[in-house]
Design a protein around this motif. Structure first.
Motif, short mmCIF file in Angstrom:
data_model
loop_
_atom_site.label_atom_id
_atom_site.label_comp_id
_atom_site.label_asym_id
_atom_site.label_seq_id
_atom_site.Cartn_x
_atom_site.Cartn_y
_atom_site.Cartn_z
N HIS A 119 0.83 -1.21 0.00
CA HIS A 119 0.00 0.00 0.00
C HIS A 119 0.86 1.26 0.00
O HIS A 119 0.67 2.16 -0.82
N HIS A 120 1.83 1.33 0.91
CA HIS A 120 2.62 2.54 1.10
C HIS A 120 3.59 2.75 -0.06
O HIS A 120 4.39 1.89 -0.38
N GLY A 121 3.49 3.91 -0.69
CA GLY A 121 4.41 4.25 -1.76
C GLY A 121 4.15 3.54 -3.07
O GLY A 121 4.96 3.62 -3.99
N GLY A 122 3.02 2.87 -3.20
CA GLY A 122 2.69 2.19 -4.44
C GLY A 122 2.23 3.17 -5.51
O GLY A 122 1.94 4.34 -5.23
N LEU A 141 -2.60 -11.19 -0.99
CA LEU A 141 -3.05 -10.66 -2.27
C LEU A 141 -4.51 -10.19 -2.20
O LEU A 141 -5.36 -10.86 -1.62
N PRO A 142 -4.82 -9.03 -2.77
CA PRO A 142 -6.22 -8.61 -2.86
C PRO A 142 -7.02 -9.62 -3.67
O PRO A 142 -6.48 -10.29 -4.56
N ASP A 143 -8.30 -9.76 -3.35
CA ASP A 143 -9.15 -10.65 -4.14
C ASP A 143 -10.39 -9.91 -4.62
O ASP A 143 -10.59 -8.72 -4.34
N HIS A 153 -0.31 -5.75 1.39
CA HIS A 153 -0.04 -5.20 2.71
C HIS A 153 1.38 -4.65 2.80
O HIS A 153 2.25 -4.98 1.98
N ASP A 154 1.63 -3.83 3.79
CA ASP A 154 2.96 -3.25 3.99
C ASP A 154 3.84 -4.22 4.77
O ASP A 154 4.36 -3.92 5.86
N THR A 155 3.97 -5.40 4.22
CA THR A 155 4.80 -6.45 4.81
C THR A 155 5.57 -7.14 3.68
O THR A 155 5.25 -6.97 2.50
N VAL A 156 6.56 -7.92 4.05
CA VAL A 156 7.19 -8.81 3.08
C VAL A 156 6.14 -9.82 2.60
O VAL A 156 5.30 -10.27 3.39
N MET A 157 6.17 -10.14 1.30
CA MET A 157 5.27 -11.17 0.79
C MET A 157 5.46 -12.45 1.60
O MET A 157 6.57 -12.97 1.69
#
Length: 329
Positions: A267-270, A311-313, A297-301
């Motif tokens: 999300h952040h900086g996308g 992943l968004p669905d 999300h703002d996490t490592v995959m």
């Protein structure tokens, strides 16, 4: 000339073969792309067809691959280099950012850098660490680099041909989750698609859905489901992330007044934030609701057991659209 139903992966292979037939200066290089046809078999059969001098197996050395491509490109060759996964692209950044992107500026247009760097990207295939990254915003931030993402076999074929023929360096990011997801009839006619245009995949009047890469599939599925609720969605595939076709995006959202942007990157900086900012700056008074983002999300995959939670669905997109439609200010 063929006119067969093929996958996105096969369309990439077809485009490279066509480019190599049309131009003897086009060469391919990368790890295991020759004898093995690449980790996903994107280059299968091309070494047998064009020979080892034009389909070159390299060591496992991304810095060297990018450096070779830059050097070749400045000397009249059109290299198409493969990085096996986007997560391994970072050793190539020195050459991409400091040299490929700046070559025309540095030499006052005496030299250009007509190279393509291909890389599978994104999650959803149960891969290990470093094999599911979606860091396209890093590359799209660099002036001088074109960044292109196909979302269908037809766009893969036309955009890759255009990328190979371009006199600019092009980063061609391939959404591997949909490599073999569907088939489309493709005529091998050598016709390229523009490298600076969005593609409107569905006309609508109530809200604009903006996406690229693999997430276009979920976005279209959400539009179908929302149509049954009486919500008319316009769907746009951005496709060319740099330079971006802001005119098409602005025209669509000016018409609908609402927008949801979908990408699997954090999300952040996308790039969703860049699009939302442009819409707010240019057409704020025409917006009936704030632009909304549906993202990773703002996490490592995460590892494969949890990647689908990252992943968004389709449901995430539907919920965001409903909430945007209900926004009352």
């Amino acid at each position: 000339m063929s006119n067969d139903a093929i996958t996105l992966l096969e369309a990439i292979n077809l485009a490279m073969a066509r480019a190599m037939e049309d131009d003897p200066d086009v060469v391919l290089l990368g790890e295991d792309i020759g004898t093995n046809g690449g980790v996903f078999r994107a280059t299968a059969g091309l070494k047998d067809r064009f020979g080892e001098r034009r389909v070159i197996d390299t060591p496992l050395a991304e810095t060297m691959i990018a450096g070779l491509a830059v050097g070749m490109a400045t000397q009249g060759i059109r290299p198409v280099a493969e990085i096996q996964f986007m997560g391994f692209i970072f050793p190539a950044f020195e050459h991409l950012v400091a040299h490929a992107a700046r070559m025309r500026h540095r030499t006052r247009s005496r030299l250009s850098c007509p190279m393509v760097l291909r890389a599978p990207f994104g999650g959803g295939i149960h891969a290990p660490e470093h094999h599911s990254e979606s860091t396209e915003a890093l590359l799209a931030h660099i002036p001088g680099l074109r960044v292109v993402v196909p979302s269908s076999p037809a766009r893969a074929y036309g955009l890759l041909l255009a990328a190979i023929r371009s006199d600019d360096p092009v980063i061609f990011l391939e959404p591997k989750r949909i490599y073999r997801a569907s088939k489309t009839l493709i005529e091998d006619n050598g016709e390229a698609l523009p490298l600076d245009s969005c593609f409107t995949l569905r006309e609508g009047t109530d809200i604009t859905l903006i996406s690229w890469g693999a997430m276009v599939s979920e976005t279209l599925a959400a539009a179908d489901a929302l149509a049954e609720e009486g919500i008319s969605c316009e769907v746009i595939d951005v496709a060319c992330l740099n330079p971006m076709d802001h005119a098409t995006l602005l025209a669509s959202v000016s018409k609908t007044g609402r927008c949801v942007i979908v990408h699997e990157a954090p999300h952040h900086g996308g790039l969703g934030a860049e699009i939302a900012a442009t819409l707010s700056e240019q057409i704020l008074t025409r917006l009936q609701a704030p632009p909304r983002r549906v993202t990773g999300h703002d996490t490592v995959m995460p590892y494969y057991r949890n990647e689908m939670l990252y992943l968004p669905d389709t449901d995430d997109i539907i919920i965001a659209v409903r909430e945007t439609m209900e926004y009352a200010g």
